[in-house]
Write a protein that holds these residues in place. Structure first.
Motif, PDB file in Angstrom:
ATOM      1  N   ALA A 272       0.671  -1.064  -0.057  1.00 18.51           N
ATOM      2  CA  ALA A 272      -0.611  -0.115   0.029  1.00 18.51           C
ATOM      3  C   ALA A 272       0.951   1.501  -0.078  1.00 18.51           C
ATOM      4  O   ALA A 272       0.067   2.206  -0.369  1.00 18.51           O
ATOM      5  CB  ALA A 272      -1.291   0.534   1.292  1.00 18.51           C
ATOM      6  N   GLY A 273       2.380   1.123   0.320  1.00 19.97           N
ATOM      7  CA  GLY A 273       3.129   2.550   0.354  1.00 19.97           C
ATOM      8  C   GLY A 273       2.902   2.973   2.018  1.00 19.97           C
ATOM      9  O   GLY A 273       2.652   4.526   1.136  1.00 19.97           O
ATOM     10  N   ILE A 274       2.676   3.060   2.862  1.00 16.52           N
ATOM     11  CA  ILE A 274       2.326   3.365   3.751  1.00 16.52           C
ATOM     12  C   ILE A 274       2.927   3.202   5.050  1.00 16.52           C
ATOM     13  O   ILE A 274       3.461   2.163   5.301  1.00 16.52           O
ATOM     14  CB  ILE A 274       0.207   2.961   4.519  1.00 16.52           C
ATOM     15  N   VAL A 275       2.806   4.077   5.608  1.00 16.54           N
ATOM     16  CA  VAL A 275       3.812   4.509   6.721  1.00 16.54           C
ATOM     17  C   VAL A 275       3.201   4.964   7.519  1.00 16.54           C
ATOM     18  O   VAL A 275       3.169   6.129   7.777  1.00 16.54           O
ATOM     19  CB  VAL A 275       5.711   5.318   6.604  1.00 16.54           C
ATOM     20  N   THR A 276       3.044   3.965   8.793  1.00 12.96           N
ATOM     21  CA  THR A 276       2.277   4.973   9.961  1.00 12.96           C
ATOM     22  C   THR A 276       2.668   4.554  11.341  1.00 12.96           C
ATOM     23  O   THR A 276       3.338   4.262  11.508  1.00 12.96           O
ATOM     24  CB  THR A 276       0.766   3.479   9.660  1.00 12.96           C
ATOM     25  N   PHE A 277       2.776   5.441  11.801  1.00 11.38           N
ATOM     26  CA  PHE A 277       3.476   6.488  12.582  1.00 11.38           C
ATOM     27  C   PHE A 277       2.197   5.277  14.197  1.00 11.38           C
ATOM     28  O   PHE A 277       1.032   5.409  14.042  1.00 11.38           O
ATOM     29  CB  PHE A 277       2.670   7.801  14.003  1.00 11.38           C
ATOM     30  N   ASN A 278       2.820   5.152  15.189  1.00  8.17           N
ATOM     31  CA  ASN A 278       2.043   4.475  16.098  1.00  8.17           C
ATOM     32  C   ASN A 278       2.956   4.360  17.778  1.00  8.17           C
ATOM     33  O   ASN A 278       3.733   3.825  18.249  1.00  8.17           O
ATOM     34  CB  ASN A 278       2.470   2.631  16.128  1.00  8.17           C
ATOM     35  N   LEU A 279       2.718   5.780  18.197  1.00  7.34           N
ATOM     36  CA  LEU A 279       3.436   6.420  19.036  1.00  7.34           C
ATOM     37  C   LEU A 279       2.590   6.313  20.443  1.00  7.34           C
ATOM     38  O   LEU A 279       1.067   7.037  20.214  1.00  7.34           O
ATOM     39  CB  LEU A 279       3.644   7.922  18.484  1.00  7.34           C
TER      40      LEU A 279
END
Length: 117
Positions: A66-73
């Motif tokens: 999907a070409g997605i980088v998700t923040f998981n902070l």
């Protein structure tokens, strides 16, 4: 990859779960096998990293196709932090070892008024 300028607002003691979607000509950029790393410093020249997100520490998650980088902070990551302004960049490391600096900008760390009991 071209360099994007995106400023971020991170709230003290709160979850941060935004994402970046990478695409070229309207098609998702395949990030399969990539790693990502982002460091926040008060100033570019500072040695001290006030916040780090990476695929290694689980604070960045890549959805390759999907070409997605998700923040998981998680909220505890900023709960005791007192800095208010910073700079960051996000780098993608490709499976062949090539590194792209793809996003950079300022970070506003919005201090909390209401605190946990």
């Amino acid at each position: 990859m071209s360099l994007l300028r995106v400023d971020l607002d991170i709230k003290q003691g709160a979850s941060f779960d935004d994402y970046f979607e990478f695409s070229r000509d309207g098609q998702p950029t395949d990030l399969t096998g990539c790693a990502a790393k982002m460091q926040v410093r008060k100033r570019v020249e500072d040695e001290i990293v006030v916040l780090e997100l990476s695929t290694g520490n689980g604070r960045l998650i890549i959805d390759g196709l999907a070409g997605i980088v998700t923040f998981n902070l998680e909220p505890t990551a900023t709960q005791n932090a007192t800095w208010t302004k910073g700079v960051y960049d996000l780098k993608i490391t490709w499976p062949d070892g090539h590194i792209d600096k793809c996003i950079s900008g300022y970070v506003n760390h919005i201090l909390a008024v209401t605190r946990a009991d």
